[in-house]
Design an enzyme around this catalytic site. Structure first.
Site, mmCIF file in Angstrom:
data_model
loop_
_atom_site.group_PDB
_atom_site.id
_atom_site.type_symbol
_atom_site.label_atom_id
_atom_site.label_comp_id
_atom_site.label_asym_id
_atom_site.label_seq_id
_atom_site.Cartn_x
_atom_site.Cartn_y
_atom_site.Cartn_z
ATOM 1 N N ARG A 121 -8.641 -5.986 12.331
ATOM 2 C CA ARG A 121 -7.503 -6.152 13.431
ATOM 3 C C ARG A 121 -6.588 -7.140 12.734
ATOM 4 N NH1 ARG A 121 -11.673 -6.119 17.209
ATOM 5 N NH2 ARG A 121 -11.504 -4.121 18.438
ATOM 6 N N LYS A 143 7.459 -4.481 6.097
ATOM 7 C CA LYS A 143 7.107 -2.843 6.270
ATOM 8 C C LYS A 143 5.759 -2.451 5.313
ATOM 9 C CE LYS A 143 11.664 -1.070 7.636
ATOM 10 N NZ LYS A 143 12.605 -0.050 7.535
ATOM 11 N N GLU A 185 18.914 -0.661 -5.858
ATOM 12 C CA GLU A 185 18.698 -1.339 -4.327
ATOM 13 C C GLU A 185 19.285 -2.725 -4.482
ATOM 14 O OE1 GLU A 185 17.447 -0.060 -1.936
ATOM 15 O OE2 GLU A 185 16.172 1.636 -2.218
ATOM 16 N N LYS A 227 18.023 -10.160 1.698
ATOM 17 C CA LYS A 227 17.186 -9.302 2.343
ATOM 18 C C LYS A 227 16.670 -10.108 3.796
ATOM 19 C CE LYS A 227 13.826 -5.815 3.130
ATOM 20 N NZ LYS A 227 12.784 -4.694 2.656
ATOM 21 N N GLU A 237 13.896 -3.687 13.174
ATOM 22 C CA GLU A 237 14.761 -2.759 13.053
ATOM 23 C C GLU A 237 15.559 -2.084 14.191
ATOM 24 O OE1 GLU A 237 14.429 -0.214 9.548
ATOM 25 O OE2 GLU A 237 15.679 1.185 10.252
ATOM 26 N N ARG A 241 19.124 -4.301 10.913
ATOM 27 C CA ARG A 241 18.309 -4.048 9.722
ATOM 28 C C ARG A 241 18.634 -2.768 9.096
ATOM 29 N NH1 ARG A 241 11.869 -5.753 8.512
ATOM 30 N NH2 ARG A 241 11.720 -4.726 6.416
ATOM 31 N N ASN A 245 19.825 0.291 4.886
ATOM 32 C CA ASN A 245 19.534 1.833 4.574
ATOM 33 C C ASN A 245 20.910 2.257 4.224
ATOM 34 O OD1 ASN A 245 16.957 2.053 5.493
ATOM 35 N ND2 ASN A 245 17.727 2.227 7.602
ATOM 36 N N HIS A 248 21.385 5.420 1.969
ATOM 37 C CA HIS A 248 20.006 6.238 1.983
ATOM 38 C C HIS A 248 19.884 7.608 2.950
ATOM 39 C CE1 HIS A 248 18.208 2.497 0.490
ATOM 40 N NE2 HIS A 248 17.016 2.796 0.679
ATOM 41 N N HIS A 252 18.298 10.252 1.228
ATOM 42 C CA HIS A 252 17.048 10.830 1.559
ATOM 43 C C HIS A 252 17.208 12.183 1.516
ATOM 44 C CE1 HIS A 252 15.315 6.953 3.945
ATOM 45 N NE2 HIS A 252 15.082 7.186 2.728
ATOM 46 N N HIS A 265 13.444 7.370 -6.267
ATOM 47 C CA HIS A 265 14.234 6.711 -5.013
ATOM 48 C C HIS A 265 15.484 6.014 -5.208
ATOM 49 C CE1 HIS A 265 14.553 5.250 -0.887
ATOM 50 N NE2 HIS A 265 14.598 4.187 -1.229
HETATM 51 P P1 NAD Z 1 5.609 2.501 -7.493
HETATM 52 O O1 NAD Z 1 4.765 1.613 -6.896
HETATM 53 O O2 NAD Z 1 5.005 4.223 -7.278
HETATM 54 O O3 NAD Z 1 5.768 2.083 -9.042
HETATM 55 C C1 NAD Z 1 6.359 2.841 -9.931
HETATM 56 C C2 NAD Z 1 5.660 3.256 -11.216
HETATM 57 O O4 NAD Z 1 5.496 1.995 -11.994
HETATM 58 C C3 NAD Z 1 3.996 3.511 -11.108
HETATM 59 O O5 NAD Z 1 3.515 4.469 -11.754
HETATM 60 C C4 NAD Z 1 3.368 2.046 -11.293
HETATM 61 O O6 NAD Z 1 2.004 2.094 -11.613
HETATM 62 C C5 NAD Z 1 4.354 1.444 -12.495
HETATM 63 N N1 NAD Z 1 4.512 0.117 -12.375
HETATM 64 C C6 NAD Z 1 4.382 -0.724 -11.617
HETATM 65 N N2 NAD Z 1 4.747 -1.925 -11.962
HETATM 66 C C7 NAD Z 1 4.595 -1.830 -13.393
HETATM 67 C C8 NAD Z 1 4.877 -2.783 -14.472
HETATM 68 N N3 NAD Z 1 5.041 -4.000 -14.240
HETATM 69 N N4 NAD Z 1 4.570 -2.250 -15.733
HETATM 70 C C9 NAD Z 1 4.267 -0.955 -15.862
HETATM 71 N N5 NAD Z 1 4.221 -0.064 -14.918
HETATM 72 C C10 NAD Z 1 4.249 -0.409 -13.709
HETATM 73 O O7 NAD Z 1 7.017 2.985 -6.986
HETATM 74 P P2 NAD Z 1 7.986 1.604 -6.505
HETATM 75 O O8 NAD Z 1 9.149 2.162 -6.843
HETATM 76 O O9 NAD Z 1 7.691 0.318 -6.756
HETATM 77 O O10 NAD Z 1 7.817 1.722 -4.711
HETATM 78 C C11 NAD Z 1 7.964 3.114 -4.018
HETATM 79 C C12 NAD Z 1 7.242 2.990 -2.868
HETATM 80 O O11 NAD Z 1 7.990 1.774 -2.184
HETATM 81 C C13 NAD Z 1 7.558 4.365 -1.891
HETATM 82 O O12 NAD Z 1 6.185 4.604 -1.465
HETATM 83 C C14 NAD Z 1 8.228 3.781 -0.959
HETATM 84 O O13 NAD Z 1 8.342 4.392 0.427
HETATM 85 C C15 NAD Z 1 8.061 1.861 -0.762
HETATM 86 N N6 NAD Z 1 9.366 1.325 0.051
HETATM 87 C C16 NAD Z 1 8.870 0.289 1.012
HETATM 88 C C17 NAD Z 1 9.889 -0.166 1.301
HETATM 89 C C18 NAD Z 1 9.517 -1.313 2.115
HETATM 90 O O14 NAD Z 1 10.063 -2.063 2.996
HETATM 91 N N7 NAD Z 1 8.128 -1.709 2.655
HETATM 92 C C19 NAD Z 1 11.050 -0.352 0.891
HETATM 93 C C20 NAD Z 1 11.391 0.579 0.082
HETATM 94 C C21 NAD Z 1 10.464 1.342 -0.581
HETATM 95 N N1 GLY Z 2 13.803 -1.038 2.861
HETATM 96 C C1 GLY Z 2 14.505 -1.029 4.238
HETATM 97 C C2 GLY Z 2 13.822 -2.360 5.108
HETATM 98 O O1 GLY Z 2 12.923 -2.988 4.624
HETATM 99 O O2 GLY Z 2 14.294 -2.274 6.084
#
Ligand code: NAD
Ligand code: GLY
Length: 360
Positions: A121, A143, A185, A227, A237, A241, A245, A248, A252, A265
């Site tokens: 939990r 998130k 971003e 942020k 949101e 918030r 987007n 986006h 998207h 992305h």
């Molecule tokens: P990712 O986590 O897949 O990382 C991209 C690639 O880089 C991967 O292959 C990873 O292993 C590699 N990598 C990471 N750090 C590294 C480093 N320092 N050196 C070498 N390689 C490295 O992709 P991302 O773009 O970081 O994240 C995308 C995800 O984030 C999506 O799932 C998306 O939905 C999520 N997201 C969440 C929020 C939120 O608010 N929670 C916001 C935006 C995106």
């Molecule tokens: N990445 C959008 C949010 O955190 O709301």
């Protein structure tokens, strides 16, 4: 280390910024009364570079450390991988006096954060984001979640970390496209929230492209502060918030239409921002010189601007299937000149595709 606070009452937490400072993680965690046992969730790519310094730092601060490694990739951000994380947490005997460290990009951060939100939990978690996108966006704001076969991020929770530690030196090992994707971003914050920051990025684009540490420390920190200021006012949101987007809606749609294979992305968001800037101008929220500046910044940052060639009907369908479209209307984020925004209802989505010059 330099720090800011995300102010969310009893859920407030610090974000620390530095370069070559992973060795500080243990002592930063030790100040938080998180318990003595920690599971570090990572993947083979990130783990090979950074697990050892993270482990050493935690062990020297007196923590007992377990490693949980999940496969690398968005396709593994699912319930099977989540179950394997729960299995390891149980196997290692992690109890309420334990915590999780998410060491990786947004995929690891979202999934490890959701495991922390739900295991027993809820146990505390710490974000150590290693991609630029994770440092400026996903590690801040709480998130967390996983994908479902019917859509991205459909299962999740708002669950804030207890600490975020950002080391911009880890970005040295990040692939170029992943790095540029994070810059999209970062640019987003300037376009809709801070004209001065936009100008700073514009003037320092070369340093950003060269991953200059001082420039990154300043810009990553400003991005997180912007942020945080949004999340502090609208954690779940309810309205404001949604400004995060910006770009986006069309971004998207680009990802959906290209099957998530052609663009990262941030690249899709850059295309979406270029279109959002044109739409904002056409609907009277900004001037042509603002649009030119937005497009010029994205181009300087080597980001794509052009829409992939799909028909207007395909774009409209993809936009309308997005979970943010409700009651037949769409809340669209416009840039109000540069540095400000307006969120307004667009009743007729075909108006957007017409402005973007997308053919039938
Ligand atoms: P990712 O986590 O897949 O990382 C991209 C690639 O880089 C991967 O292959 C990873 O292993 C590699 N990598 C990471 N750090 C590294 C480093 N320092 N050196 C070498 N390689 C490295 O992709 P991302 O773009 O970081 O994240 C995308 C995800 O984030 C999506 O799932 C998306 O939905 C999520 N997201 C969440 C929020 C939120 O608010 N929670 C916001 C935006 C995106
Ligand atoms: N990445 C959008 C949010 O955190 O709301």
């Amino acid at each position: 280390m330099d720090a800011i606070t995300v102010g969310l009452h009893e859920r407030s937490y610090p974000i620390f910024f530095g370069a070559n400072k992973l060795s500080m993680l243990g002592s930063l965690c030790a100040g938080l009364n998180l318990g003595k046992r920690v599971a570090v969730v990572t993947n083979p790519t990130v783990g090979a570079w950074y697990f050892e310094p993270v482990r050493e730092s935690l062990v020297s601060a007196g923590f007992s450390v377990n490693r949980i490694e999940v496969p690398d990739g968005e396709e593994f951000k699912n319930s099977d991988t989540l179950k394997s994380i729960y299995d390891w947490l149980i196997e290692f005997g992690l109890d309420r006096g334990s915590f999780i460290v998410a060491l990786g990009g947004g995929v690891i951060g979202d999934m490890a954060g959701y495991a922390a939100a739900t295991y027993l939990r809820g146990i505390p978690f710490v974000q150590v984001p290693t991609t630029l996108l994770a440092q400026v966006d996903s590690s801040v704001g709480g998130k967390t979640g996983i994908n479902h076969e019917r859509g991205k991020n459909l299962i999740g929770a708002f669950y804030q970390p207890r600490l975020v530690m950002i080391d911009v030196a880890v970005l040295d090992t990040l692939a170029e496209r992943e790095y540029l994707s994070g810059l999209a971003e970062m640019a987003k914050y300037g376009v809709v929230l801070d004209a001065e920051f936009f100008g700073f990025m514009f003037d320092n684009a070369d340093k950003l492209l060269a991953r200059d540490k001082d420039c990154l420390l300043a810009t990553v920190k400003r991005s997180c502060a912007l942020k945080a200021s949004v999340v502090e006012k609208d954690e779940r949101e309810g309205g404001l918030r949604a400004v995060l987007n910006y770009g986006h809606t069309i971004g998207h749609a680009v990802e959906t239409l290209t099957g998530y294979r052609q663009f990262l992305h941030g690249e899709a968001v850059a295309i979406g921002m270029a279109q959002a800037a044109k739409i904002s101008e056409a609907m009277g929220y900004s001037g042509s010189e603002d649009t030119e500046r937005v497009l010029a910044l994205l181009a300087k940052l080597k980001l794509p601007l052009d829409l992939p060639p799909f028909k207007a009907s395909e774009y409209i369908e993809a936009i309308c299937h997005d979970k943010k479209v409700r009651d037949g209307g769409l809340n669209f984020v416009f840039n109000n000149n540069i540095g400000h925004f307006t969120i307004a209802r667009v009743a007729d989505v075909s108006q957007l595709t017409r402005i973007c010059g997308i053919g039938e």
